[in-house]
Write an enzyme that holds these catalytic residues in place. Structure first.
Site, PDB file in Angstrom:
ATOM      1  N   ASP A 245       0.840  -1.207   0.000  1.00 57.49           N
ATOM      2  CA  ASP A 245       0.000   0.000   0.000  1.00 57.49           C
ATOM      3  C   ASP A 245       0.873   1.255   0.000  1.00 57.49           C
ATOM      4  OD1 ASP A 245       0.849  -0.213   2.601  1.00 57.49           O
ATOM      5  OD2 ASP A 245      -1.138  -0.065   3.512  1.00 57.49           O
ATOM      6  N   SER A 246       2.206   1.075   0.010  1.00 58.73           N
ATOM      7  CA  SER A 246       3.119   2.189  -0.260  1.00 58.73           C
ATOM      8  C   SER A 246       2.878   2.724  -1.671  1.00 58.73           C
ATOM      9  CB  SER A 246       4.576   1.746  -0.096  1.00 58.73           C
ATOM     10  OG  SER A 246       4.823   0.565  -0.829  1.00 58.73           O
TER      11      SER A 246
ATOM     12  N   ASP B 253      -0.948  -6.106  -0.163  1.00 62.74           N
ATOM     13  CA  ASP B 253      -1.412  -5.471   1.067  1.00 62.74           C
ATOM     14  C   ASP B 253      -2.924  -5.292   1.059  1.00 62.74           C
ATOM     15  OD1 ASP B 253       0.574  -4.975   2.942  1.00 62.74           O
ATOM     16  OD2 ASP B 253       1.277  -3.160   1.921  1.00 62.74           O
TER      17      ASP B 253
ATOM     18  N   LYS C 268      -1.201  -9.451   2.931  1.00 65.92           N
ATOM     19  CA  LYS C 268      -0.514  -8.974   4.136  1.00 65.92           C
ATOM     20  C   LYS C 268      -1.418  -7.966   4.843  1.00 65.92           C
ATOM     21  CE  LYS C 268       3.240  -6.017   3.921  1.00 65.92           C
ATOM     22  NZ  LYS C 268       2.746  -4.818   4.630  1.00 65.92           N
TER      23      LYS C 268
ATOM     24  N   GLU D 219      -1.667  -5.450   8.694  1.00 68.67           N
ATOM     25  CA  GLU D 219      -0.914  -4.873   9.805  1.00 68.67           C
ATOM     26  C   GLU D 219      -1.616  -5.131  11.140  1.00 68.67           C
ATOM     27  OE1 GLU D 219      -0.144  -0.716   9.004  1.00 68.67           O
ATOM     28  OE2 GLU D 219       0.738  -1.162   7.040  1.00 68.67           O
TER      29      GLU D 219
ATOM     30  N   GLU E 173       8.929  -3.883  10.922  1.00 69.50           N
ATOM     31  CA  GLU E 173       9.366  -2.593  10.360  1.00 69.50           C
ATOM     32  C   GLU E 173       9.705  -1.584  11.464  1.00 69.50           C
ATOM     33  OE1 GLU E 173       6.714  -0.897   7.453  1.00 69.50           O
ATOM     34  OE2 GLU E 173       7.846   0.971   7.363  1.00 69.50           O
TER      35      GLU E 173
HETATM   36  O1  KIV Z   1       3.570  -1.120   1.605  1.00 68.51           O
HETATM   37  C1  KIV Z   1       4.754  -1.418   1.737  1.00 68.51           C
HETATM   38  O2  KIV Z   1       5.624  -1.085   0.913  1.00 68.51           O
HETATM   39  C2  KIV Z   1       5.143  -2.190   2.916  1.00 68.51           C
HETATM   40  C3  KIV Z   1       6.599  -2.376   3.163  1.00 68.51           C
HETATM   41  C4  KIV Z   1       7.167  -1.141   3.737  1.00 68.51           C
HETATM   42  C5  KIV Z   1       6.880  -3.556   4.007  1.00 68.51           C
HETATM   43  O3  KIV Z   1       4.310  -2.634   3.644  1.00 68.51           O
END
Ligand code: KIV
Length: 272
Positions: A46-47, A85, A114, A116, A183
């Site tokens: 989600d970055s 994500d 993934k 959080e 992280e």
């Molecule tokens: O969204 C992302 O890029 C991440 C990484 C920083 C692990 O979750």
């Protein structure tokens, strides 16, 4: 051959496995290049919100946008495992919605999802796993908690916070996640949580002892602007390379030097 979640789960360094290599990608060229470089895991993170869509945090990316980019990554048919994500609010409102959204990411082309958080997400993790979808955890500086944290701050800096993180990691492991991203924590915390677990940890700003490392594509390649985070190592200055190439193109167009004869179609006899 594409790595499966169970194959990744077995990649513990203390059992002699090579460190896992994970990098983010958000589109077909990125996934194709990462796959050609031989990474183990591609994270459609989600970055996306920060490095592609220009937002200040990850809270602005939707499940629709994530599915769109997962499909673009999957179009590269990468050899790497593709984990996607679950974005903010796609799994916070209950297990039913979480399973439905995880399913959307899988149907878009991901191999696993993934999310959080630790104990607070226990029910959601269990529900997604019950739907036969492999789950990767994410603890420490979880960017979707930026408002609750009051900024992007290194986490687990006290003994108590480090113990809470360890507890969260154990709960996620007990539920059945196949790996956990850790992280933004002191290296010692990265080391200890890695020692405590039988599943692999994948670190980003968690020191050298985790079972794998992950970096954001744009950070690694020098495509972001501003000062990178302490944990980033830039392996290329692709940003300068791209700007320079586009500037040469612009100069050629302005000078009438592009296109040349080799870059134009010949005039057919009939049109002469
Ligand atoms: O969204 C992302 O890029 C991440 C990484 C920083 C692990 O979750």
């Amino acid at each position: 051959m594409r790595l499966s979640a169970p194959a990744i789960r077995a990649r513990k360094r203390r059992r002699g496995a090579e460190p896992l290599v994970m990098v983010t990608a958000y589109d077909e060229p990125g996934a194709r290049l990462a796959s050609a470089a031989g990474v183990d895991i591609i994270l459609v993170g989600d970055s996306l919100a920060n490095v592609v869509l220009g937002h200040a945090d990850t809270l602005h990316v939707t499940i629709e946008a994530m599915c769109h980019h997962v499909a673009a990554v999957a179009a590269a048919s990468p050899d790497a495992h593709v984990v996607a994500d679950l974005p903010w609010l796609s799994y916070h409102t209950g297990a039913h919605e979480a399973v439905a959204n995880a399913g959307r990411l899988i149907r878009a082309g991901a191999d696993s999802v993934k999310l959080e958080g630790g104990r607070v997400r226990r029910e959601v993790v269990r529900a997604i796993l019950d739907a036969e979808i492999p789950v990767m955890g994410h603890l420490g500086l979880t960017p979707q908690s930026v408002m609750a944290f009051g900024g992007f701050r290194v986490q687990a800096k006290t003994r108590e916070a480090a113990e809470q993180l360890s507890l969260d990691a154990k709960v996620l492991q007990d539920e059945g996640v196949y790996a956990i991203v850790v992280e933004g924590v002191p290296s010692l915390v990265g080391t200890r949580v890695t020692e405590d677990l039988d599943i692999p940890t994948i670190g980003i700003g968690a020191g050298p002892d985790t079972d794998g490392q992950v970096l954001v594509f744009h950070d690694l390649l020098g495509l972001t602007h501003g000062r990178p985070a302490k944990f980033v190592r830039r392996y290329a200055d692709a940003g300068s390379l791209i700007t320079e190439a586009i500037a040469r193109y612009a100069a050629d167009v302005r000078a009438g030097a592009f296109p040349g004869p080799d870059e134009a179609y010949e005039t057919p006899e009939e049109l002469r």
